[in-house]
Design an enzyme around this catalytic site. Sequence first.
Site, PDB file in Angstrom:
ATOM      1  N   HIS A  43       0.809  -1.226   0.000  1.00  0.00           N
ATOM      2  CA  HIS A  43       0.000   0.000   0.000  1.00  0.00           C
ATOM      3  C   HIS A  43       0.835   1.265   0.000  1.00  0.00           C
ATOM      4  O   HIS A  43       0.300   2.345   0.214  1.00  0.00           O
ATOM      5  CB  HIS A  43      -1.038   0.023   1.128  1.00  0.00           C
ATOM      6  CG  HIS A  43      -1.994  -1.113   1.057  1.00  0.00           C
ATOM      7  ND1 HIS A  43      -2.864  -1.291  -0.008  1.00  0.00           N
ATOM      8  CD2 HIS A  43      -2.208  -2.156   1.893  1.00  0.00           C
ATOM      9  CE1 HIS A  43      -3.568  -2.386   0.200  1.00  0.00           C
ATOM     10  NE2 HIS A  43      -3.190  -2.927   1.332  1.00  0.00           N
ATOM     11  N   ASP A  98       4.153  -1.551  -4.038  1.00  0.00           N
ATOM     12  CA  ASP A  98       3.116  -2.135  -4.885  1.00  0.00           C
ATOM     13  C   ASP A  98       3.607  -2.303  -6.328  1.00  0.00           C
ATOM     14  O   ASP A  98       3.294  -3.292  -6.986  1.00  0.00           O
ATOM     15  CB  ASP A  98       1.844  -1.290  -4.848  1.00  0.00           C
ATOM     16  CG  ASP A  98       1.102  -1.397  -3.509  1.00  0.00           C
ATOM     17  OD1 ASP A  98       1.555  -2.144  -2.618  1.00  0.00           O
ATOM     18  OD2 ASP A  98       0.069  -0.712  -3.358  1.00  0.00           O
TER      19      ASP A  98
END
Length: 176
Positions: A158, A163
Amino acid sequence: NIEQLKQALQFGIPFVVLDTETTGLQPGGIVEIAAQKFRGNNVVAEYHCIVNPQCMVEAGAAAVHGITNEVILNEGRLVSDVMHEFLDFCGSSTLVGHNIEFDLKFLNHHLRKLSLGDIRNPYVDTLELVRKYFSLGTVNNKLSTIATHFGIDVGGAHRAMKDVDMTRQIFIKILS
């Protein structure tokens, strides 16, 4: 098609994996952009920036990615400065992302406001590839769930660069 993607990866054609963190679910504010340009299995360049969207971050969004209004005030750069750099970084490369249309919706929102027009690069969505070519038996198709399935470390998920790195590894594993 997946065979063409495999060949492109084998021949070292560059891809750019991208991810954004946002102020919420509705297009409006990007607070972080990250990207990796890679050829084959090798990352050849990275782009990362905290962005000041000039609006407040929803509490729920900040709870997910940890980027607070204070961080944005201290580290954030104006969207108008960041977008030109980001477009230059991507060039004409094929873009890769997990649920990439979400990211493109936010990016294009800002690009339109700057009269720069939408991103027109071809793109590949790892979420769609997983849904189409794999039956993973996972509870959901979230990035961290799929990464865990493929044995990829999800620590720091996140945040945009983490990511991006997970998405790149998933993309390579899908094509292996």
